[in-house]
Design a protein around this motif. Structure first.
Motif, PDB file in Angstrom:
ATOM      1  N   THR A  36       0.837  -1.203   0.000  1.00  0.00           N
ATOM      2  CA  THR A  36       0.000   0.000   0.000  1.00  0.00           C
ATOM      3  C   THR A  36       0.865   1.243   0.000  1.00  0.00           C
ATOM      4  OG1 THR A  36      -1.687  -1.143   1.240  1.00  0.00           O
ATOM      5  CG2 THR A  36      -1.761   1.273   1.255  1.00  0.00           C
ATOM      6  N   SER A  84       1.198   5.186   0.738  1.00  0.00           N
ATOM      7  CA  SER A  84       0.555   6.195   1.569  1.00  0.00           C
ATOM      8  C   SER A  84       1.186   7.542   1.335  1.00  0.00           C
ATOM      9  CB  SER A  84       0.674   5.829   3.052  1.00  0.00           C
ATOM     10  OG  SER A  84       2.022   5.772   3.421  1.00  0.00           O
ATOM     11  N   ILE A 143      -6.101   3.992  -3.739  1.00  0.00           N
ATOM     12  CA  ILE A 143      -4.858   3.229  -3.601  1.00  0.00           C
ATOM     13  C   ILE A 143      -4.662   2.311  -4.810  1.00  0.00           C
ATOM     14  CG2 ILE A 143      -3.775   1.341  -2.323  1.00  0.00           C
ATOM     15  CD1 ILE A 143      -4.746   2.651   0.247  1.00  0.00           C
ATOM     16  N   LYS A 180      -1.483   2.524  -7.359  1.00  0.00           N
ATOM     17  CA  LYS A 180      -0.587   1.396  -7.653  1.00  0.00           C
ATOM     18  C   LYS A 180      -0.434   1.200  -9.156  1.00  0.00           C
ATOM     19  CE  LYS A 180      -1.478  -1.179  -3.396  1.00  0.00           C
ATOM     20  NZ  LYS A 180      -2.076  -2.401  -2.803  1.00  0.00           N
TER      21      LYS A 180
END
Length: 257
Positions: free
Chosen positions: A15, A17, A91, A95
């Motif tokens: 993930t 951030s 997210i 990606k």
């Protein structure tokens, strides 16, 4: 052959951030649908089987097919993040953007390596980009252009300058053309199309309809020995550009790149 591993690869990525959304490199901004749906249906992953036979048979996809599928997948992820901007959706799209950045970097490094494998593909092997080398290269180019004028003069070519004496632009161009002819030692004869002679030319006379041209002012290469006539330039032209025209004619307009 690259198969459909893109989606699992993206979902397994850690993930990200506190990142800023990446810029668009290949894709347009999403269009707002006229009737937004609460939950847009994601595009199905492309099947790898042939349903015509009882036992499915896998097949490889071409690079174009893979790219088309990836475009659809990314567009869906982008639209999903825009219409339903949850953290998970954003997210996912981030990606994908990171994946694209990686592929772009890989392509760039492969491009650099390819130029070393086949240096003939490199622009810099013929046209250096560094300032010091460019000075040398430009000097060599000018020398080649000047030699083209000398060579054509030695072959018997001279210049006809076709002009309208009453035209201010033609009158302004005349002394520049005369200076060019004097500098490079090529004969010049001015031919007035309207009967108004320009005194800034060393040698000029009325054309009297003997030679027709498409437009004036015009510079025409003429070889009395072979009776060849070659248009060199039409319209107002600088001495530097005129010098290049001689090289074009001398090399029969061979490409210089």
């Amino acid at each position: 052959m690259l198969k459909y591993f893109i989606l699992p690869l993206l979902l397994l990525t850690q993930t990200v951030s506190a990142e800023t959304a990446q810029g668009w490199r290949w894709y347009n901004e999403p269009r707002t649908p006229q009737q937004p749906q609460a939950q847009p249906t994601p595009p199905p992953q492309p099947t790898m089987t042939m349903t015509q036979t009882p036992e499915p048979t896998t097949r490889n996809m071409t690079a174009t097919e893979q790219m088309e599928w990836f475009h659809r997948y990314m567009a869906e992820a982008q639209n999903e993040a825009m219409i339903n901007p949850s953290v998970d959706n954003v997210i996912t799209f981030m990606k994908i953007s990171r994946f694209i950045d990686g592929k772009t970097t890989d392509f760039g490094m492969a491009w650099k390596k390819a130029l070393l494998v086949d240096p003939e593909l490199s622009y810099r092997t013929k046209y250096p980009t560094e300032s010091l080398a460019r000075k040398t290269h430009n000097a060599m180019t000018v020398k080649a252009k000047e030699q083209a004028v000398v060579t054509m003069a030695e072959q018997g070519y001279g210049l006809f300058f076709m002009y309208n004496g009453k035209s201010p632009l033609d009158a302004q161009l005349a002394p520049s053309v005369q200076a060019f002819a004097d500098q490079y030692g090529i004969g010049l004869l001015g031919l007035s199309m309207d009967g108004e002679l320009l005194t800034t030319l060393n040698s000029t006379r009325n054309n009297d309809g003997k030679l027709n041209v498409l437009s004036v002012p015009a510079l025409i290469l003429v070889n009395p020995k072979t009776n060849e006539i070659k248009p060199l330039a039409y319209g107002f032209i600088s001495q530097d550009e005129l010098l290049g025209r001689f090289l074009n004619v001398a090399t029969d307009y061979a490409p210089d790149f």
